[in-house]
Scaffold this active site. Structure first.
Site, short mmCIF file in Angstrom:
data_model
loop_
_atom_site.label_atom_id
_atom_site.label_comp_id
_atom_site.label_asym_id
_atom_site.label_seq_id
_atom_site.Cartn_x
_atom_site.Cartn_y
_atom_site.Cartn_z
CD GLU A 1 -2.78 1.12 2.52
OE1 GLU A 1 -3.86 1.72 2.46
OE2 GLU A 1 -2.41 0.47 3.53
CE LYS B 1 -7.68 1.23 3.19
NZ LYS B 1 -6.52 1.87 3.84
CB CYS C 1 -4.91 -1.52 4.12
SG CYS C 1 -4.13 -1.33 5.75
#
Length: 295
Positions: free
Chosen positions: A48, A127, A169
């Site tokens: 990331e 995301k 994440c």
């Protein structure tokens, strides 16, 4: 029965040390990806925010415009660096994530770009779940101060191998996202991620193993290397977990590359031994992979 993973695949996770110089970060990523493919990796994953420091104040400064696609090299040097690198390395490349600026909507995103061995863009994942937490005395962080969430589940076909699910994440904390990807045929769930020293110690390995045992799929978590001089300290410990939730390989906090050989027979073996895929009770609870999304 068609195998989810059609032939063996060598996976590499690049736990990259990054700094403030974007060009240097891109050059360093190239060096490590080429190192991974020189050792036989077919699929390479970057962490990331691999091209920038991680932090809300950095997202606008390092953000690149990706639309319309393909963007110009001036608007997105990272897009072109990843595309050229995938072609040079002759590998599938999950390009971690980069800060993205959507000019049309005037919003920022945390965005993954995935390329094939010809350098062609296969998928873009923004995301979905933003990292907004407040653990008293430990850490407070709000991505939503700057970023906007994506709204799509990303399942990518790697020709010759099969499908993988890609998320970023904090997305790993939401099992529904992984379940949908797995039930759509993903043999591997990939999460570039930068957990911190608090959440990493608590939940990094637990989340990886949980998503593996939930779905009887391979799971890969790829972190940046830890830099204690940075404002945000990543946990590191990039890891690959097999479909039975066994840790195949795990790094420490320092820069390195984690490798594992993935095999479709292992998925079949695990699912045959504990056959939850044929035992689910959709007469009792809904199948999230078939649910309607939105209004």
């Amino acid at each position: 029965m068609v195998k989810l993973l059609q032939k063996p695949l060598k996976l590499a996770l690049v736990q990259l040390a990054t700094g403030a110089d974007k060009a240097a970060n891109l050059a360093h990523a190239r060096t490590k990806v080429l190192e991974a493919t020189s050792k036989g990796a077919n699929l390479v994953v970057l962490p990331e925010c691999f091209n920038s420091p991680y932090g809300t104040k950095y997202f606008p400064k390092y953000a690149e415009e990706l639309q319309p696609s393909p963007p110009s090299e001036e608007k997105s040097p990272s897009f072109h660096a990843l595309s050229k690198l995938a072609r040079e390395a002759r590998c599938f490349l999950v390009g971690g994530s980069i800060p993205e600026y959507g000019k049309k909507e005037d919003k920022y995103y945390n965005t993954n770009l995935t390329f094939d061995p010809e350098g062609k863009l296969l998928a873009t994942h923004r995301k979905v779940h933003l990292f907004d937490i407040d653990i008293p005395g430990k850490i407070k962080f709000k991505e939503s101060e700057v970023l906007s969430p994506g709204n799509q589940i990303t399942v990518v076909d790697l020709p010759g191998y099969g499908k993988i699910g890609i998320a970023i994440c904090y997305d790993v904390r939401f099992p529904e996202l992984a379940m949908v990807a797995a039930r759509k045929g993903a043999f591997l769930l990939v999460y570039p991620g930068a957990f911190n020293l608090t959440t990493g110690e608590l939940h990094w390995a637990l989340q990886a193993r949980a998503r593996a045992v939930d779905n009887q799929s391979y799971v890969a978590l790829c972190s940046p290397a830890r830099d204690m001089d940075a404002e945000y300290n990543a946990w590191g410990h990039s890891m690959i977990v097999d479909p039975n939730a066994l840790v195949m390989t795990e790094l420490d906090e320092k820069e390195g590359i984690a490798y594992a050989d993935l095999n479709g027979d292992r998925i079949e073996e695990v699912r045959k031994g504990i056959p939850i895929y044929t035992q689910r009770r959709f007469d009792v609870y809904p199948d999230v992979s078939e649910a309607k999304v939105g209004n």
